[in-house]
Design a protein around this motif. Structure first.
Motif, PDB file in Angstrom:
ATOM      1  N   VAL A 103       0.841  -1.199   0.000  1.00  0.00           N
ATOM      2  CA  VAL A 103       0.000   0.000   0.000  1.00  0.00           C
ATOM      3  C   VAL A 103       0.879   1.253   0.000  1.00  0.00           C
ATOM      4  N   MET A 104       1.883   1.262   0.841  1.00  0.00           N
ATOM      5  CA  MET A 104       2.770   2.431   0.919  1.00  0.00           C
ATOM      6  C   MET A 104       3.561   2.616  -0.379  1.00  0.00           C
ATOM      7  N   ALA A 105       4.066   1.526  -0.944  1.00  0.00           N
ATOM      8  CA  ALA A 105       4.839   1.617  -2.185  1.00  0.00           C
ATOM      9  C   ALA A 105       3.969   2.102  -3.336  1.00  0.00           C
ATOM     10  N   THR A 106       2.721   1.636  -3.400  1.00  0.00           N
ATOM     11  CA  THR A 106       1.821   2.066  -4.473  1.00  0.00           C
ATOM     12  C   THR A 106       1.499   3.545  -4.330  1.00  0.00           C
ATOM     13  N   HIS A 107       1.284   3.983  -3.108  1.00  0.00           N
ATOM     14  CA  HIS A 107       1.054   5.414  -2.861  1.00  0.00           C
ATOM     15  C   HIS A 107       2.247   6.229  -3.365  1.00  0.00           C
ATOM     16  N   ASN A 108       3.449   5.820  -3.000  1.00  0.00           N
ATOM     17  CA  ASN A 108       4.662   6.539  -3.406  1.00  0.00           C
ATOM     18  C   ASN A 108       4.858   6.500  -4.920  1.00  0.00           C
ATOM     19  N   ASP A 109       4.604   5.342  -5.541  1.00  0.00           N
ATOM     20  CA  ASP A 109       4.727   5.225  -6.998  1.00  0.00           C
ATOM     21  C   ASP A 109       3.734   6.151  -7.695  1.00  0.00           C
ATOM     22  N   GLY A 110       2.535   6.260  -7.142  1.00  0.00           N
ATOM     23  CA  GLY A 110       1.533   7.155  -7.707  1.00  0.00           C
ATOM     24  C   GLY A 110       2.005   8.597  -7.688  1.00  0.00           C
ATOM     25  N   GLU A 111       2.586   9.007  -6.575  1.00  0.00           N
ATOM     26  CA  GLU A 111       3.116  10.370  -6.492  1.00  0.00           C
ATOM     27  C   GLU A 111       4.204  10.596  -7.531  1.00  0.00           C
ATOM     28  N   ASP A 112       5.065   9.599  -7.712  1.00  0.00           N
ATOM     29  CA  ASP A 112       6.151   9.710  -8.690  1.00  0.00           C
ATOM     30  C   ASP A 112       5.626   9.798 -10.121  1.00  0.00           C
ATOM     31  N   CYS A 113       4.502   9.127 -10.401  1.00  0.00           N
ATOM     32  CA  CYS A 113       3.952   9.065 -11.758  1.00  0.00           C
ATOM     33  C   CYS A 113       2.867  10.109 -12.018  1.00  0.00           C
ATOM     34  N   GLY A 114       2.502  10.868 -11.000  1.00  0.00           N
ATOM     35  CA  GLY A 114       1.461  11.869 -11.172  1.00  0.00           C
ATOM     36  C   GLY A 114       0.051  11.310 -11.107  1.00  0.00           C
ATOM     37  N   HIS A 115      -0.096  10.145 -10.479  1.00  0.00           N
ATOM     38  CA  HIS A 115      -1.416   9.544 -10.310  1.00  0.00           C
ATOM     39  C   HIS A 115      -1.737   9.433  -8.824  1.00  0.00           C
ATOM     40  N   LYS A 116      -3.025   9.406  -8.531  1.00  0.00           N
ATOM     41  CA  LYS A 116      -3.454   9.317  -7.135  1.00  0.00           C
ATOM     42  C   LYS A 116      -3.773   7.877  -6.774  1.00  0.00           C
ATOM     43  N   PHE A 117      -3.483   7.537  -5.523  1.00  0.00           N
ATOM     44  CA  PHE A 117      -3.801   6.232  -4.959  1.00  0.00           C
ATOM     45  C   PHE A 117      -4.777   6.463  -3.813  1.00  0.00           C
ATOM     46  N   TYR A 118      -5.932   5.828  -3.897  1.00  0.00           N
ATOM     47  CA  TYR A 118      -6.986   5.992  -2.901  1.00  0.00           C
ATOM     48  C   TYR A 118      -7.246   4.680  -2.176  1.00  0.00           C
ATOM     49  N   ILE A 119      -7.496   4.794  -0.887  1.00  0.00           N
ATOM     50  CA  ILE A 119      -7.971   3.663  -0.090  1.00  0.00           C
ATOM     51  C   ILE A 119      -9.444   3.926   0.183  1.00  0.00           C
ATOM     52  N   MET A 120     -10.280   2.962  -0.174  1.00  0.00           N
ATOM     53  CA  MET A 120     -11.714   3.134   0.018  1.00  0.00           C
ATOM     54  C   MET A 120     -12.218   2.171   1.091  1.00  0.00           C
ATOM     55  N   ASN A 121     -12.997   2.712   1.998  1.00  0.00           N
ATOM     56  CA  ASN A 121     -13.678   1.933   3.037  1.00  0.00           C
ATOM     57  C   ASN A 121     -12.771   0.917   3.735  1.00  0.00           C
ATOM     58  N   PRO A 122     -11.699   1.361   4.370  1.00  0.00           N
ATOM     59  CA  PRO A 122     -10.825   0.387   5.030  1.00  0.00           C
ATOM     60  C   PRO A 122     -11.558  -0.353   6.154  1.00  0.00           C
ATOM     61  N   SER A 123     -11.404  -1.656   6.167  1.00  0.00           N
ATOM     62  CA  SER A 123     -11.964  -2.460   7.252  1.00  0.00           C
ATOM     63  C   SER A 123     -11.236  -2.111   8.540  1.00  0.00           C
ATOM     64  N   ALA A 124     -11.789  -2.522   9.660  1.00  0.00           N
ATOM     65  CA  ALA A 124     -11.142  -2.246  10.951  1.00  0.00           C
ATOM     66  C   ALA A 124      -9.727  -2.827  10.970  1.00  0.00           C
ATOM     67  N   ALA A 125      -9.570  -4.050  10.477  1.00  0.00           N
ATOM     68  CA  ALA A 125      -8.257  -4.699  10.488  1.00  0.00           C
ATOM     69  C   ALA A 125      -7.253  -3.960   9.608  1.00  0.00           C
ATOM     70  N   SER A 126      -7.684  -3.542   8.415  1.00  0.00           N
ATOM     71  CA  SER A 126      -6.739  -2.847   7.535  1.00  0.00           C
ATOM     72  C   SER A 126      -6.428  -1.444   8.051  1.00  0.00           C
ATOM     73  N   LYS A 127      -7.412  -0.784   8.635  1.00  0.00           N
ATOM     74  CA  LYS A 127      -7.172   0.556   9.176  1.00  0.00           C
ATOM     75  C   LYS A 127      -6.175   0.503  10.328  1.00  0.00           C
ATOM     76  N   ILE A 128      -6.323  -0.463  11.205  1.00  0.00           N
ATOM     77  CA  ILE A 128      -5.395  -0.609  12.335  1.00  0.00           C
ATOM     78  C   ILE A 128      -3.984  -0.869  11.824  1.00  0.00           C
ATOM     79  N   ALA A 129      -3.853  -1.773  10.854  1.00  0.00           N
ATOM     80  CA  ALA A 129      -2.532  -2.105  10.315  1.00  0.00           C
ATOM     81  C   ALA A 129      -1.878  -0.880   9.686  1.00  0.00           C
ATOM     82  N   LEU A 130      -2.663  -0.090   8.958  1.00  0.00           N
ATOM     83  CA  LEU A 130      -2.105   1.104   8.311  1.00  0.00           C
ATOM     84  C   LEU A 130      -1.830   2.218   9.323  1.00  0.00           C
ATOM     85  N   GLU A 131      -2.658   2.332  10.351  1.00  0.00           N
ATOM     86  CA  GLU A 131      -2.427   3.345  11.391  1.00  0.00           C
ATOM     87  C   GLU A 131      -1.158   3.051  12.173  1.00  0.00           C
ATOM     88  N   GLU A 132      -0.838   1.775  12.338  1.00  0.00           N
ATOM     89  CA  GLU A 132       0.359   1.393  13.091  1.00  0.00           C
ATOM     90  C   GLU A 132       1.638   1.881  12.418  1.00  0.00           C
TER      91      GLU A 132
END
Length: 108
Positions: free
Chosen positions: A62-91
Motif C-alpha cells: 500500500v505504501m509503495a503504491t502510494h509513493n509510486d503514484g506520487e512519482d507518476c502523477g497519479h493518485k492512490f486511494y484507499i476506500m472503506n478500510p476495514s477495521a483490520a486494515s485501518k489498524i494495520a495502516l495506522e500502526e
C-alpha cells in the motif's frame, strides 16, 4: 490456503480493485503486479472493506503504491478500510498520508 480475491473495475479516471480476504506474504503477488502496472497509467482505488487481515508485506505494498503514484502523477486511494486494515495502516504512523474515501465519486 487462505481465501483471497481481487475484482477489477474500470472507472472514468481510475481503476478500482475490490480486495477480500487476507493481504499477506502468501496472497499479495497478483495484487502487487496489478497495482505496479496500473498506478503508472491511472489513478487507483483499492477497496479494503472486505480485507480481514493485512500483514507488513500488505502494508508495504500500500505504501509503495502510494509513493509510486506520487512519482507518476497519479493518485492512490484507499476506500472503506476495514477495521483490520485501518489498524494495520495506522500502526505505520502514515495513515493520514493516504487519501481515504468512502465512494468512487470522491476520486478527483
Amino acid at each position: 490456503m487462505e481465501q483471497h480475491s481481487i475484482i477489477e473495475k474500470q472507472g472514468a479516471n481510475y481503476v478500482l480493485y475490490e480486495i477480500s480476504g487476507s493481504m499477506n506474504t502468501y496472497t499479495i503477488t497478483e495484487l502487487a503486479e496489478k497495482l505496479d502496472e496500473t498506478i503508472k497509467k491511472s489513478n487507483v482505488v483499492v477497496d479494503l472493506e472486505r480485507v480481514d487481515s493485512i500483514d507488513s508485506v500488505g502494508v508495504g505494498l500500500v505504501m509503495a503504491t502510494h509513493n509510486d503514484g506520487e512519482d507518476c502523477g497519479h493518485k492512490f486511494y484507499i476506500m472503506n478500510p476495514s477495521a483490520a486494515s485501518k489498524i494495520a495502516l495506522e500502526e505505520t504512523g502514515f495513515f493520514d498520508v493516504f487519501d481515504v474515501i468512502h465512494a468512487v465519486t470522491e476520486v478527483s
